[in-house]
Design an enzyme around this catalytic site. Structure first.
Site, PDB file in Angstrom:
ATOM      1  N   ARG A   1       0.871  -1.183   0.000  1.00  0.00           N
ATOM      2  CA  ARG A   1       0.000   0.000   0.000  1.00  0.00           C
ATOM      3  C   ARG A   1       0.896   1.217   0.000  1.00  0.00           C
ATOM      4  O   ARG A   1       1.752   1.372   0.881  1.00  0.00           O
ATOM      5  CB  ARG A   1      -0.919   0.032   1.227  1.00  0.00           C
ATOM      6  CG  ARG A   1      -1.555   1.412   1.431  1.00  0.00           C
ATOM      7  CD  ARG A   1      -2.578   1.487   2.534  1.00  0.00           C
ATOM      8  NE  ARG A   1      -3.825   0.877   2.125  1.00  0.00           N
ATOM      9  CZ  ARG A   1      -5.003   1.138   2.693  1.00  0.00           C
ATOM     10  NH1 ARG A   1      -5.097   1.998   3.677  1.00  0.00           N
ATOM     11  NH2 ARG A   1      -6.085   0.538   2.265  1.00  0.00           N
TER      12      ARG A   1
ATOM     13  N   HIS B   1      -7.717   0.911  -6.230  1.00  0.00           N
ATOM     14  CA  HIS B   1      -7.956   0.193  -4.959  1.00  0.00           C
ATOM     15  C   HIS B   1      -8.720  -1.107  -5.285  1.00  0.00           C
ATOM     16  O   HIS B   1      -9.886  -1.278  -4.909  1.00  0.00           O
ATOM     17  CB  HIS B   1      -8.746   1.096  -4.009  1.00  0.00           C
ATOM     18  CG  HIS B   1      -8.731   0.650  -2.581  1.00  0.00           C
ATOM     19  ND1 HIS B   1      -7.979  -0.431  -2.124  1.00  0.00           N
ATOM     20  CD2 HIS B   1      -9.389   1.139  -1.486  1.00  0.00           C
ATOM     21  CE1 HIS B   1      -8.175  -0.568  -0.819  1.00  0.00           C
ATOM     22  NE2 HIS B   1      -9.025   0.353  -0.411  1.00  0.00           N
TER      23      HIS B   1
ATOM     24  N   GLN C   1     -10.618  -3.474  -2.706  1.00  0.00           N
ATOM     25  CA  GLN C   1     -11.872  -2.861  -2.255  1.00  0.00           C
ATOM     26  C   GLN C   1     -13.015  -3.188  -3.215  1.00  0.00           C
ATOM     27  O   GLN C   1     -14.152  -3.440  -2.804  1.00  0.00           O
ATOM     28  CB  GLN C   1     -11.690  -1.339  -2.155  1.00  0.00           C
ATOM     29  CG  GLN C   1     -12.910  -0.602  -1.666  1.00  0.00           C
ATOM     30  CD  GLN C   1     -13.194  -0.859  -0.192  1.00  0.00           C
ATOM     31  OE1 GLN C   1     -12.331  -0.703   0.653  1.00  0.00           O
ATOM     32  NE2 GLN C   1     -14.420  -1.266   0.121  1.00  0.00           N
TER      33      GLN C   1
ATOM     34  N   ASP D   1     -16.853   8.212  -0.979  1.00  0.00           N
ATOM     35  CA  ASP D   1     -15.532   8.039  -0.347  1.00  0.00           C
ATOM     36  C   ASP D   1     -15.194   9.378   0.320  1.00  0.00           C
ATOM     37  O   ASP D   1     -15.859  10.395   0.069  1.00  0.00           O
ATOM     38  CB  ASP D   1     -14.489   7.672  -1.432  1.00  0.00           C
ATOM     39  CG  ASP D   1     -13.098   7.358  -0.864  1.00  0.00           C
ATOM     40  OD1 ASP D   1     -12.972   7.129   0.351  1.00  0.00           O
ATOM     41  OD2 ASP D   1     -12.137   7.346  -1.667  1.00  0.00           O
TER      42      ASP D   1
ATOM     43  N   CYS E   1     -16.258   2.743   1.402  1.00  0.00           N
ATOM     44  CA  CYS E   1     -15.116   1.869   1.688  1.00  0.00           C
ATOM     45  C   CYS E   1     -14.620   2.019   3.121  1.00  0.00           C
ATOM     46  O   CYS E   1     -13.978   1.127   3.656  1.00  0.00           O
ATOM     47  CB  CYS E   1     -13.994   2.142   0.686  1.00  0.00           C
ATOM     48  SG  CYS E   1     -13.392   3.837   0.717  1.00  0.00           S
TER      49      CYS E   1
HETATM   50  N1  NVA Z   1      -9.568   7.563  -1.209  1.00  0.00           N
HETATM   51  C1  NVA Z   1      -9.244   7.093   0.122  1.00  0.00           C
HETATM   52  C2  NVA Z   1      -9.548   5.642   0.267  1.00  0.00           C
HETATM   53  C3  NVA Z   1      -9.312   5.080   1.649  1.00  0.00           C
HETATM   54  C4  NVA Z   1      -9.599   3.622   1.755  1.00  0.00           C
HETATM   55  C5  NVA Z   1      -7.769   7.391   0.416  1.00  0.00           C
HETATM   56  O1  NVA Z   1      -6.929   7.157  -0.467  1.00  0.00           O
HETATM   57  O2  NVA Z   1      -7.479   7.855   1.515  1.00  0.00           O
HETATM   58  N1   CP Z   2     -11.193   0.760   2.918  1.00  0.00           N
HETATM   59  C1   CP Z   2      -9.902   0.671   3.284  1.00  0.00           C
HETATM   60  O1   CP Z   2      -8.998   0.430   2.479  1.00  0.00           O
HETATM   61  O2   CP Z   2      -9.694   0.849   4.616  1.00  0.00           O
HETATM   62  P1   CP Z   2      -8.275   0.973   5.346  1.00  0.00           P
HETATM   63  O3   CP Z   2      -7.652   2.258   4.887  1.00  0.00           O
HETATM   64  O4   CP Z   2      -8.612   0.956   6.806  1.00  0.00           O
HETATM   65  O5   CP Z   2      -7.428  -0.207   4.947  1.00  0.00           O
END
Ligand code: NVA
Ligand code: CP
Length: 330
Positions: A104, A131, A134, A228, A270
């Protein structure tokens, strides 16, 4: 099925995408009935997290554990990655010891490099662009809660659609043949690359794609409303003010749910979500704007229509499917 890597949705055919969702449903059912068999005994998986996580990290760890595999969690502070060792060198080191590597981080190029230099499967736990784990969880959740085949589901996404979740949702929904609507102001709509990928998928699956800034048009008849956060991980806090101004009309609230005209519409997110004042960021934004819910109001988040915790649970079952598809011995 056997997969080499899991980097982004469009590396798979729509048939393979469905196969992963079917495998997740099968593994979930096996777990529920106490008939799960361990297919990953003795395997080891490295989990690299440059960004924070609750769901993705725990889903990878517990999916691996339930399947008999071992995991090591690596963050940028306690590993050499980034500051002292390149992505390519890290890949060549870890693949000597591990059977799979999850990553990640911000840069999607980094995960492509990791996959290029690694002899073992690489899994995308979120980049700024995509993602994909997800999306498998979202699809499984829709299958469980919407009593229609994917090709008859109308899925509307409201909010910032330029980032990982919005782009992935557009492509995954197109791969599943849905009526997908991206509802966002023009400057927050997906880039041409994401739209073209989705359109190419739609030609294969019969998906219908609408990109609009008109909320009423976008949500009419929707079976699923998704959103989101308005500011994603890695963005500076200075962007909150402009983001709130632009996206406030795209907040998922009772009026938006009502405007679908569908009494059975479900709400998905998510997570994490800003729906109340129980987070430090939520309280800071409240001080600034007086808003006590941002991308979704608390009444929608807590309503009967909200399936967000089923969706969160499905991260584990779907990530398990990805690990089994990549790492199980034939
Ligand atoms: N768009 C968000 C998704 C988190 C799961 C981020 O990148 O923070
Ligand atoms: N939805 C998601 O990816 O959550 P986290 O950031 O907690 O892993």
């Amino acid at each position: 099925m056997k997969i080499a890597n899991f980097l982004k949705e469009c590396d798979f055919s729509p048939e393979e995408w469905l196969e992963l969702i079917d495998l997740a449903a099968q593994l979930k059912a096996e777990r529920a009935s106490g008939t799960e068999t361990q297919r990953l005994t003795g395997k080891a998986i490295a989990l690299i997290f440059e960004k924070t996580s609750t769901r993705t990290r725990t889903a990878f760890e517990i999916a691996a554990f339930q399947q008999g595999a071992y995991t090591t969690y690596l963050d940028p502070v306690s590993s050499q990655l980034g500051h002292k060792e390149s992505v390519a060198d890290t890949a060549r080191v870890l693949c000597r010891t591990y059977d799979g590597i999850e990553f990640r981080g911000a840069s999607h190029d980094d995960i492509e490099t990791l996959a290029e230099y690694s002899d073992v499967p690489v899994f995308n736990g979120l980049t700024d662009d995509w993602h994909p784990t997800q999306m498998l969880a979202d699809a499984l959740t829709i299958r469980e809660h919407v009593n229609k085949p994917f090709t008859e589901v109308a899925h509307a996404y409201l909010g910032d659609a330029r980032f990982n979740t919005g782009r992935s949702l557009l492509v995954s929904s197109a791969m599943l043949g849905m009526d997908v609507r991206i509802v966002a102001p023009k400057e927050y709509q997906p880039d041409t690359e994401a739209i073209e990928i989705a359109q190419a998928m739609a030609e294969k699956t019969g998906a219908r794609i609408t990109i609009t800034d008109d909320v009423a048009e976008g949500v009419r008849g929707a079976d699923v409303i998704s959103t989101d956060v308005w500011v994603s991980m890695g963005e500076p806090k200075e962007v909150w003010a402009e983001r709130i101004e632009a996206l406030r009309p795209y907040q998922v609230n009772a009026e938006v749910m009502e405007a679908t005209g569908n009494p059975d519409v479900i709400f998905m997110h998510c997570l994490p979500a800003f729906h109340d004042l129980n987070t430090s960021i939520g309280r800071d934004i409240f001080e600034m704007t007086g808003m006590n819910g941002l991308e979704v109001t608390d009444d929608v988040f807590e309503s009967e229509a909200s399936v967000v915790f089923d969706q969160a649970e499905n991260r584990m079952h779907t990530i398990k499917a990805v690990l089994v598809a990549a790492l199980a011995d034939d």
